[in-house]
Write a protein that holds these residues in place. Sequence first.
Motif, mmCIF file in Angstrom:
data_model
loop_
_atom_site.group_PDB
_atom_site.id
_atom_site.type_symbol
_atom_site.label_atom_id
_atom_site.label_comp_id
_atom_site.label_asym_id
_atom_site.label_seq_id
_atom_site.Cartn_x
_atom_site.Cartn_y
_atom_site.Cartn_z
ATOM 1 N N SER A 49 0.920 -1.071 0.117
ATOM 2 C CA SER A 49 -0.031 0.047 0.035
ATOM 3 C C SER A 49 0.879 1.327 0.084
ATOM 4 O O SER A 49 2.068 1.279 0.818
ATOM 5 C CB SER A 49 -0.922 0.056 1.353
ATOM 6 N N ALA A 102 -0.418 4.257 1.129
ATOM 7 C CA ALA A 102 -1.040 5.072 1.871
ATOM 8 C C ALA A 102 -0.271 5.751 2.951
ATOM 9 O O ALA A 102 -0.394 7.075 3.083
ATOM 10 C CB ALA A 102 -2.216 4.336 2.823
ATOM 11 N N ARG A 103 0.887 5.327 3.155
ATOM 12 C CA ARG A 103 1.925 5.960 3.954
ATOM 13 C C ARG A 103 2.682 6.972 3.315
ATOM 14 O O ARG A 103 2.767 8.157 3.941
ATOM 15 C CB ARG A 103 2.890 5.030 4.679
ATOM 16 N N VAL A 115 1.420 8.995 0.984
ATOM 17 C CA VAL A 115 0.621 10.037 0.778
ATOM 18 C C VAL A 115 0.401 10.852 2.264
ATOM 19 O O VAL A 115 0.309 12.131 2.041
ATOM 20 C CB VAL A 115 -0.927 9.344 0.322
ATOM 21 N N SER A 116 0.294 9.969 3.153
ATOM 22 C CA SER A 116 0.202 10.815 4.693
ATOM 23 C C SER A 116 1.414 11.646 4.907
ATOM 24 O O SER A 116 1.003 12.678 5.248
ATOM 25 C CB SER A 116 0.249 9.702 5.635
ATOM 26 N N THR A 117 2.632 11.250 4.600
ATOM 27 C CA THR A 117 3.948 12.105 4.643
ATOM 28 C C THR A 117 3.599 13.304 3.818
ATOM 29 O O THR A 117 3.857 14.439 4.351
ATOM 30 C CB THR A 117 5.038 11.321 4.248
ATOM 31 N N THR A 118 3.367 13.152 2.593
ATOM 32 C CA THR A 118 3.266 14.418 1.696
ATOM 33 C C THR A 118 2.020 15.114 2.035
ATOM 34 O O THR A 118 2.168 16.322 2.000
ATOM 35 C CB THR A 118 2.883 13.914 0.237
ATOM 36 N N LEU A 119 0.685 14.795 2.417
ATOM 37 C CA LEU A 119 -0.414 15.528 2.699
ATOM 38 C C LEU A 119 0.114 16.210 4.256
ATOM 39 O O LEU A 119 -0.113 17.712 4.005
ATOM 40 C CB LEU A 119 -1.471 14.683 2.981
ATOM 41 N N SER A 120 0.762 15.638 5.226
ATOM 42 C CA SER A 120 1.138 16.368 6.243
ATOM 43 C C SER A 120 1.895 17.443 6.099
ATOM 44 O O SER A 120 2.174 18.401 6.518
ATOM 45 C CB SER A 120 1.608 15.303 7.343
#
Length: 147
Positions: free
Chosen positions: A2, A4-5, A7-12
Amino acid sequence: MSDARAVSTTLSYVLALAIATVLITGIIVAGGSYVDSQREQVIRDELTVTGQQLAADIERADRLVRAADTDGDVTVRTNQSSSNSVTGAPYRITLDSSTDTLVLNTTNPDVTVRVGLAVETPLAERTILGGDVQVRYTGSKLEVRDV
């Protein structure tokens, strides 16, 4: 696997940059208006001091004219040296004979200071630029001139 991790770093990271940008912009805007208001207050204070000094010279010249023998020629001149700008802003001096008032003002920022005069000798309407000023009696009126 996955992603998802990632995307989470980029989004934060993007959210942290956006929040920091909003906070810094707010601080700059608030600080800018604070500096402008402080500059206006400093200009107002400097104009008040300059106006009171010039008003004292005008009132002194008035007393000298009244104390002199009015049958003869009376010559009264006082010079005042001051800066031609206050906090970097050039200013004008206006002698308002209708209200016996000395008006000092700047245009950028727009600041006006009025100083009342206690004189009995008539005043000549006149506007000059700030700086070195001469108060003189013309034989019938008190006036301010550039030196």
